[in-house]
Design a protein around this motif. Structure first.
Motif, PDB file in Angstrom:
ATOM      1  N   ILE A   5       0.657  -1.086   0.021  1.00 58.48           N
ATOM      2  CA  ILE A   5       0.039  -0.066   0.124  1.00 58.48           C
ATOM      3  C   ILE A   5       0.980   1.332   0.233  1.00 58.48           C
ATOM      4  O   ILE A   5       1.857   1.506   0.743  1.00 58.48           O
ATOM      5  CB  ILE A   5      -0.844   0.141   1.356  1.00 58.48           C
ATOM      6  CG1 ILE A   5      -1.875  -1.262   1.192  1.00 58.48           C
ATOM      7  CG2 ILE A   5      -1.747   1.281   1.172  1.00 58.48           C
ATOM      8  CD1 ILE A   5      -2.763  -1.353   2.450  1.00 58.48           C
ATOM      9  N   HIS A   6       0.518   2.067  -0.904  1.00 59.31           N
ATOM     10  CA  HIS A   6       1.375   3.306  -1.001  1.00 59.31           C
ATOM     11  C   HIS A   6       1.157   4.148   0.406  1.00 59.31           C
ATOM     12  O   HIS A   6       0.168   4.494   1.068  1.00 59.31           O
ATOM     13  CB  HIS A   6       0.842   4.329  -2.026  1.00 59.31           C
ATOM     14  CG  HIS A   6       1.630   5.425  -2.708  1.00 59.31           C
ATOM     15  ND1 HIS A   6       1.904   6.544  -1.961  1.00 59.31           N
ATOM     16  CD2 HIS A   6       2.421   5.355  -3.534  1.00 59.31           C
ATOM     17  CE1 HIS A   6       2.928   7.129  -2.494  1.00 59.31           C
ATOM     18  NE2 HIS A   6       3.249   6.567  -3.479  1.00 59.31           N
ATOM     19  N   GLY A   7       2.408   4.720   0.585  1.00 60.76           N
ATOM     20  CA  GLY A   7       2.639   5.555   1.974  1.00 60.76           C
ATOM     21  C   GLY A   7       1.780   6.488   2.140  1.00 60.76           C
ATOM     22  O   GLY A   7       1.117   6.989   3.272  1.00 60.76           O
ATOM     23  N   ARG A 235       7.114   5.002   4.407  1.00 55.13           N
ATOM     24  CA  ARG A 235       6.718   4.587   2.997  1.00 55.13           C
ATOM     25  C   ARG A 235       6.670   6.120   2.293  1.00 55.13           C
ATOM     26  O   ARG A 235       6.203   5.747   1.082  1.00 55.13           O
ATOM     27  CB  ARG A 235       5.379   3.671   3.156  1.00 55.13           C
ATOM     28  CG  ARG A 235       5.738   2.155   3.631  1.00 55.13           C
ATOM     29  CD  ARG A 235       4.544   1.678   3.990  1.00 55.13           C
ATOM     30  NE  ARG A 235       4.783   0.196   4.367  1.00 55.13           N
ATOM     31  CZ  ARG A 235       5.329  -0.200   5.507  1.00 55.13           C
ATOM     32  NH1 ARG A 235       5.395   0.566   6.500  1.00 55.13           N
ATOM     33  NH2 ARG A 235       5.531  -1.514   5.459  1.00 55.13           N
ATOM     34  N   THR A 236       6.689   7.108   2.862  1.00 59.74           N
ATOM     35  CA  THR A 236       6.353   8.221   1.930  1.00 59.74           C
ATOM     36  C   THR A 236       7.342   9.341   2.504  1.00 59.74           C
ATOM     37  O   THR A 236       7.945   9.223   3.584  1.00 59.74           O
ATOM     38  CB  THR A 236       4.738   8.843   2.201  1.00 59.74           C
ATOM     39  OG1 THR A 236       4.455   9.754   1.115  1.00 59.74           O
ATOM     40  CG2 THR A 236       4.415   9.318   3.397  1.00 59.74           C
ATOM     41  N   ILE A 241       3.606  13.809   4.318  1.00 61.71           N
ATOM     42  CA  ILE A 241       3.093  13.815   5.708  1.00 61.71           C
ATOM     43  C   ILE A 241       2.535  15.220   5.993  1.00 61.71           C
ATOM     44  O   ILE A 241       1.474  15.272   6.740  1.00 61.71           O
ATOM     45  CB  ILE A 241       4.105  13.223   6.674  1.00 61.71           C
ATOM     46  CG1 ILE A 241       4.570  11.655   6.502  1.00 61.71           C
ATOM     47  CG2 ILE A 241       3.781  13.389   8.138  1.00 61.71           C
ATOM     48  CD1 ILE A 241       3.474  10.581   6.570  1.00 61.71           C
ATOM     49  N   GLY A 242       3.413  16.100   5.909  1.00 62.00           N
ATOM     50  CA  GLY A 242       3.020  17.657   6.147  1.00 62.00           C
ATOM     51  C   GLY A 242       1.781  17.701   5.578  1.00 62.00           C
ATOM     52  O   GLY A 242       0.952  18.453   6.225  1.00 62.00           O
ATOM     53  N   LEU A 243       1.543  17.576   4.523  1.00 63.58           N
ATOM     54  CA  LEU A 243       0.304  18.092   3.503  1.00 63.58           C
ATOM     55  C   LEU A 243      -0.905  17.264   4.112  1.00 63.58           C
ATOM     56  O   LEU A 243      -2.048  17.831   4.190  1.00 63.58           O
ATOM     57  CB  LEU A 243       0.419  17.764   2.286  1.00 63.58           C
ATOM     58  CG  LEU A 243       1.650  18.513   1.381  1.00 63.58           C
ATOM     59  CD1 LEU A 243       1.845  18.212  -0.011  1.00 63.58           C
ATOM     60  CD2 LEU A 243       1.422  20.281   1.455  1.00 63.58           C
ATOM     61  N   THR A 244      -0.888  15.953   4.417  1.00 64.13           N
ATOM     62  CA  THR A 244      -1.790  15.043   4.623  1.00 64.13           C
ATOM     63  C   THR A 244      -2.242  15.432   6.154  1.00 64.13           C
ATOM     64  O   THR A 244      -3.370  15.044   6.426  1.00 64.13           O
ATOM     65  CB  THR A 244      -1.752  13.552   4.327  1.00 64.13           C
ATOM     66  OG1 THR A 244      -0.391  13.219   5.006  1.00 64.13           O
ATOM     67  CG2 THR A 244      -1.403  13.544   3.003  1.00 64.13           C
TER      68      THR A 244
END
Length: 297
Positions: A5-7, A235-236, A241-244
């Protein structure tokens, strides 16, 4: 399973789960926050062991952990910092203060930026500097009109940022670290619940089974987002991470205003507005830098 699964998807799942947490805690209005946190710690221990087994991550025995006393001590500190932030969050959403919870997590990245400068010698970009200034203006506006600091939001944001900072110095992997954190705190949690039972002041043990399981359910609903977050970090990119991460406070903001009917007055609109401007600047800058890095690659 998670390896395929994509990060970015895992990160989105984590922040959506965090954002929807107020829906669960609405079943526990005016809950005893101390007992709620204690039950969360107690039930987190077997849950983390199960997660480690399912993900085929080797368990770290206390014999091995004791070989790194610094990281063991930091795990204990991290656990306490997370509990303080979670305590403020839990009190807020069980006492009709979901907007305060939303504000806390909107300003959390700004605390992380500040701590990065102070302790990790990070350098601020122009957008990050502007975001910090806008956040100060937003909080100052609230202080000017309300006559007091938004303590709940500040405690939530600052202590969760300190939790993240502490994790930087721990040598264990993220999921093992989480297991150690709750295991070290479990004796204190068990002692608190036992004392409440003997003192006949316990809400959870004196109530019905529905109340008991709702309190126990605080473990998976607060722990699983952290697990997804830890998996996403591996995984990303930190940019994604900052945007989500703004999914979480945005969902809480929507729930507070449109589901729970909290009052969004002019002061809160202006205060949130200042913070949103800063976050938008950081987001745009992060996207620009990310695209530049992709072109160079």
């Amino acid at each position: 399973m998670f390896a395929r699964i994509h990060g970015n998807v895992i990160a989105t799942i984590a922040f959506v789960l965090w954002g929807l947490l107020p829906l669960y805690f609405q079943f526990l209005p005016q809950a005893d926050t101390n007992e709620l946190i204690a039950m969360r710690i107690i039930f987190s221990v077997p849950l983390m062991l199960l997660i480690l087994k399912c993900l085929k991550i080797p368990n770290l025995s206390f014999t091995q952990a004791m070989k790194n006393k610094q990281s063991l001590c930091l795990c204990f500190i991290a656990g306490i910092l997370n509990c303080i932030s979670l305590y403020a969050f839990t009190w807020a959403i069980t006492n009709d203060q979901v907007l305060a919870a939303s504000l806390g997590y909107f300003i959390n990245p700004l605390f992380s930026i500040a701590f990065g400068v102070l302790f990790l010698k990070d350098r601020l970009t122009w957008a990050q500097k502007a975001a910090v200034v806008f956040a100060i203006c937003g909080i100052a506006y609230q202080v000017h009109y309300y006559g007091e600091l938004p303590w709940l939001s500040l405690v939530m944001g600052s202590f969760f940022a300190l939790y993240g900072l502490t994790k930087k110095y721990i040598k264990f992997d993220s999921l093992t670290s989480m297991s150690v954190e709750v295991t070290l705190l479990m004796p204190f949690a068990l002692g608190y619940v036992l004392f409440g039972y003997l003192d006949q002041s316990s809400t959870v043990l004196a109530g019905n089974m529905t109340t008991f399981w709702l309190y126990a359910g605080a473990a998976p609903v607060t722990l699983l987002p952290l697990v997804f977050f830890a998996l996403a970090v591996e995984r990303t990119t930190l940019t994604m991470i900052g945007l989500t991460q703004y999914i979480e406070p945005s969902l809480q903001f929507i729930l507070a205003v449109f589901i729970f009917g909290e009052v969004l007055d002019q002061v809160k609109i202006v205060s949130f507005g200042f913070i949103w401007i800063g976050l938008i600047l950081c987001t745009v800058e992060a996207l620009v830098f990310s695209r530049m890095a992709l072109r160079r690659a």
